[in-house]
Design an enzyme around this catalytic site. Structure first.
Site, short mmCIF file in Angstrom:
data_model
loop_
_atom_site.label_atom_id
_atom_site.label_comp_id
_atom_site.label_asym_id
_atom_site.label_seq_id
_atom_site.Cartn_x
_atom_site.Cartn_y
_atom_site.Cartn_z
CG HIS A 357 -1.91 0.99 1.09
ND1 HIS A 357 -3.31 0.57 0.52
CD2 HIS A 357 -1.90 2.24 1.50
CE1 HIS A 357 -3.89 1.83 0.35
NE2 HIS A 357 -2.90 2.79 1.00
CB ALA A 358 0.93 4.12 -2.43
CG HIS A 387 -2.30 10.97 -2.53
ND1 HIS A 387 -3.47 11.32 -2.20
CD2 HIS A 387 -1.66 9.99 -1.36
CE1 HIS A 387 -3.66 10.96 -0.87
NE2 HIS A 387 -2.42 10.07 -0.52
CD GLU A 388 1.41 7.80 -1.34
OE1 GLU A 388 1.93 8.55 -0.39
OE2 GLU A 388 0.26 7.40 -1.30
CG HIS A 391 1.17 12.32 1.74
ND1 HIS A 391 0.28 12.94 2.79
CD2 HIS A 391 0.79 11.20 1.23
CE1 HIS A 391 -0.63 11.98 2.56
NE2 HIS A 391 -0.33 11.17 1.89
CD GLU A 415 -3.77 11.01 3.53
OE1 GLU A 415 -3.48 10.76 2.24
OE2 GLU A 415 -3.11 10.58 4.41
CG HIS A 518 -6.45 3.03 5.32
ND1 HIS A 518 -6.63 2.42 3.91
CD2 HIS A 518 -5.71 4.15 4.82
CE1 HIS A 518 -5.90 3.36 3.03
NE2 HIS A 518 -5.28 4.24 3.67
CE1 TYR A 528 -5.79 8.59 2.42
CE2 TYR A 528 -6.91 7.49 4.12
CZ TYR A 528 -5.82 7.89 3.38
OH TYR A 528 -4.65 7.30 3.69
O1 X8Z Z 1 -4.43 5.18 1.32
C1 X8Z Z 1 -4.36 6.14 0.48
C2 X8Z Z 1 -3.28 6.56 -0.10
C3 X8Z Z 1 -1.88 6.56 0.71
S1 X8Z Z 1 -2.09 7.68 2.13
C4 X8Z Z 1 -2.49 5.78 -1.31
N1 X8Z Z 1 -5.50 6.45 -0.18
C5 X8Z Z 1 -6.62 5.93 0.36
C6 X8Z Z 1 -6.91 4.51 0.03
O2 X8Z Z 1 -6.31 3.96 -0.72
O3 X8Z Z 1 -7.74 3.98 0.42
C7 X8Z Z 1 -5.70 7.60 -1.33
C8 X8Z Z 1 -7.01 7.69 -1.41
C9 X8Z Z 1 -7.69 6.72 -0.26
ZN ZN Z 2 -1.98 9.82 1.59
#
Ligand code: X8Z
Ligand code: ZN
Length: 623
Positions: A357-358, A387-388, A391, A415, A518, A528
């Site tokens: 997960h990024a 997105h990254e 950050h 975010e 998450h 988010y």
């Molecule tokens: O988790 C993330 C990023 C890393 S902070 C890739 N996002 C959420 C997800 O993937 O569920 C970005 C959008 C929502």
């Molecule tokens: Zn993020």
């Protein structure tokens, strides 16, 4: 990743007695304003940063080699060491500090922060159990594999598909209703269902830590970072603002999907099955854009093909993103994707299992910043890169702030930054500029197509962004008991996303929330939702600064703005980001947008042409 991920912040173990002579109430060991300032700047700063560096290194080493037991043990040891030190010093110096005793606003803010111990409030045995439990859930999630649809009795160790890239690719590309249902179900069996009992331990221990910090439960502790006594209501109000737009999108997409899947798809109850949106959680629907395109014959944006045709590498995508940030006069981001400096921008092929997960990392030393991502060459990941990078840019902009303020104004701001940039990058105007879109004719139909692409990412996301933490708040508060965890999850999925499971679900067998990163990884999610609202406020403001948008001139719609190369927009962004968490987020929002409240008006303004189109089309369906 910052130390908040572990709920730990650390400071030097100075001896309280050195202050005693100067104190009015030596027994409490409270410091005068000058003493505290001096202590924070000259003692705490280095100690906290050094420990933060060590924690991040241990976490990084584990996340990039999650089956390595030695690295897991080191992470646990550093976590416990950090917690012990933090707790000891908290008891000696910080627990009796009262923000009201200090005049300086920044010192008051730091005191509020220092008083919260987080998970370090637990004794060592319990903290160890909590850390091990969370690591086990993350491990289950990251190593879960399923057999391919064509070989459902496969040998998982040889032929199993992992989420990235295997399972995600099936979700994104297949339109075989049954194959999608199979993948949807087996992923949940392999991930969420396996961590249900661990989740109970996690909830109980997290709550215990929260209560020891004077919060009612872990949900209240999480919400505290938004510094709003009406936070839950604020979120509900934002949802009320955007719900009509989501409802039109849901209806329109549902009808298009009905054309694709025919009798297989029963939407007579107004609910759509959750597995046919091109994404494991139906959180973003961009992968089904081709199926639901409003004007199939008008120009469309196909960046996936352009990336392939132009033989883009993963590194090229990072460089292109960095170039955008630099064009606004922002700090170069190149360190964060430099693999010789430690970054991981592709999934390793040396047999290591990694947490794909990024994420974007600040190693708290003012030098090391890294992205960890299993990047694939496609448009979706091109957007995630931006997105990254957002950050990382935030980390770089607030690097000069004291340790306690090296954070987002609130988690939602963090975010939102990269997403704001991606809104500009995703305009056909910009994609043409960087040659990722050719033969594009800009007219009303292609504009609606383009706006639909963004709605499938952003509008579709809104109810999902809201419901994950609604569910967790209920779990932490005890409003829902363990025997109803999964059914409660589906009540929210139905209520907010208007989705239903493609196959029957049951408590206690299933634990679908755990099939989302998450939830398994103890990372709050409402950020988010906030980000998906506030990024449009940021975007509108940067567009105005760039001279790309004038709210009084309806001829040029908001969604066509590209602030590439605008240093005026860059300055506006810098002014807000460089404040870090030193001020309340309302003040930071004002600096960046001249607004003080989270408000979906900018989002609605952005999508207005699409909203009108959807209403008109959906109206026709009724007749
Ligand atoms: O988790 C993330 C990023 C890393 S902070 C890739 N996002 C959420 C997800 O993937 O569920 C970005 C959008 C929502
Ligand atoms: Zn993020």
């Amino acid at each position: 990743m910052s130390t908040d991920f572990l709920n730990i912040s650390i400071f030097k173990d100075v001896v309280c007695v050195i202050f005693v002579g100067m104190l009015a109430h030596p027994s409490k060991c409270a410091m005068t304003e000058d003493e505290l300032k001096d202590f924070l700047a000259n003692v705490y700063e280095k100690m906290a940063s050094d420990m933060c560096t060590r924690l991040n290194e241990a976490e990084w080493n584990y996340d990039t080699d999650i089956n390595n037991e030695e690295k897991q043990q080191i992470l646990l040891n550093v976590t416990l060491e950090a917690a012990a030190l933090q707790k000891d010093n908290w008891q000696k110096y910080f627990k009796d500090l009262n923000p009201d005793d200090y005049q300086d606003e920044e010192i008051k803010r730091q005191v509020k922060d220092l008083r919260i111990l987080g998970n370090a409030a637990l004794d060592e045995e319990k903290l160890s159990e909590l850390t091990t439990t969370t690591n086990s859930m993350t491990n289950i999630y990251s190593t879960a594999k399923i057999c391919p649809y064509t070989n459902i009795n496969c040998d998982l160790s040889k032929d199993g598909l992992s989420l990235e890239p295997g399972i995600e690719a099936v979700l994104a590309k297949s339109s075989d209703y049954d194959e999608l249902a199979y993948v949807w179900k087996t992923w949940r069996d392999a991930s969420g269902a396996k961590m249900r009992d661990l989740y109970k331990i996690y909830v109980d221990l997290s709550n215990e830590a929260a209560v020891a910090n004077d919060f009612k439960d872990k949900g209240e502790l999480w919400r505290d970072s938004y510094e709003s006594p009406t936070f839950i209501q604020d979120m509900d109000d934002l949802w009320s603002q955007v719900e009509p737009l989501y409802a039109e999108l849901h209806k329109y997409v549902g009808n298009k999907l009905k054309e694709v899947y025919g009798d297989k798809l029963d939407n007579s109850d107004g609910l759509l099955p959750a597995h046919i949106f091109g994404n494991m959680w139906a959180q973003e629907w961009n992968n089904i854009a081709q199926l639901v395109k409003p004007f199939p014959n008008a120009s469309k944006v196909d960046v996936d093909q352009a990336l392939i045709d132009q033989k883009y590498t993963v590194l090229d995508m990072f460089k292109t993103s960095d170039n955008f940030y630099q064009s606004m006069g922002l700090v170069p981001n190149d360190i964060c994707y430099n693999t010789s400096a430690g970054a991981m921008i592709e999934k390793p092929t040396d047999g290591r299992e990694v947490l794909c997960h990024a994420s974007a990392w600040d190693f708290c030393d003012g030098q090391n910043y890294r992205i960890k991502m299993c990047t694939e060459v496609n448009y979706e990941d091109f957007v995630v890169i931006h997105h990254e990078m957002g950050h990382i840019q935030y980390y770089l902009q607030y690097a000069e702030q004291p340790y306690n303020f090296r954070d987002g104004a609130n988690p939602g701001f963090h975010e939102a930054i990269g997403d704001t940039i991606a809104l500009s990058v995703s305009t056909p105007k910009h994609l043409q500029k960087i040659n990722l879109l050719q033969d594009y004719e800009d007219n009303d139909e292609s504009s609606i197509n383009a706006l639909m692409d963004i709605a499938l990412q952003k509008v579709a996301f809104l109810p999902f962004g809201l419901l994950i933490d609604k569910w967790r708040w209920d779990v932490f508060s005890g409003a829902v008991t363990q025997d109803k965890w999964n059914s409660h999850w589906w009540e929210y999925r139905k209520q907010y996303q208007k989705l239903k499971p493609p196959v029957p679900r049951a408590d206690p067998r299933d634990f679908d929330p755990g099939a989302k990163f998450h939830v398994a990884g103890d990372s709050q999610y409402i950020a988010y939702f906030v980000a998906h609202i506030v990024q449009f406020q940021f975007y509108r403001s940067l567009c105005i600064a760039a001279g790309e948008y004038n709210p009084d001139d309806k001829e040029v719609p908001l969604h066509k703005c590209d602030f590439y190369e605008s240093t005026a927009a860059g300055e506006k962004l810098k002014d807000g980001l460089s404040l870090g968490a030193s001020k309340h987020w309302s003040d930071v929002l004002e600096v960046m947008t001249e607004e003080r409240k989270l408000d979906a008006t900018a989002l609605l303004e952005y999508f207005e042409p699409l909203y009108n189109f959807l209403k008109e089309q959906n109206q026709k369906l009724k007749l």
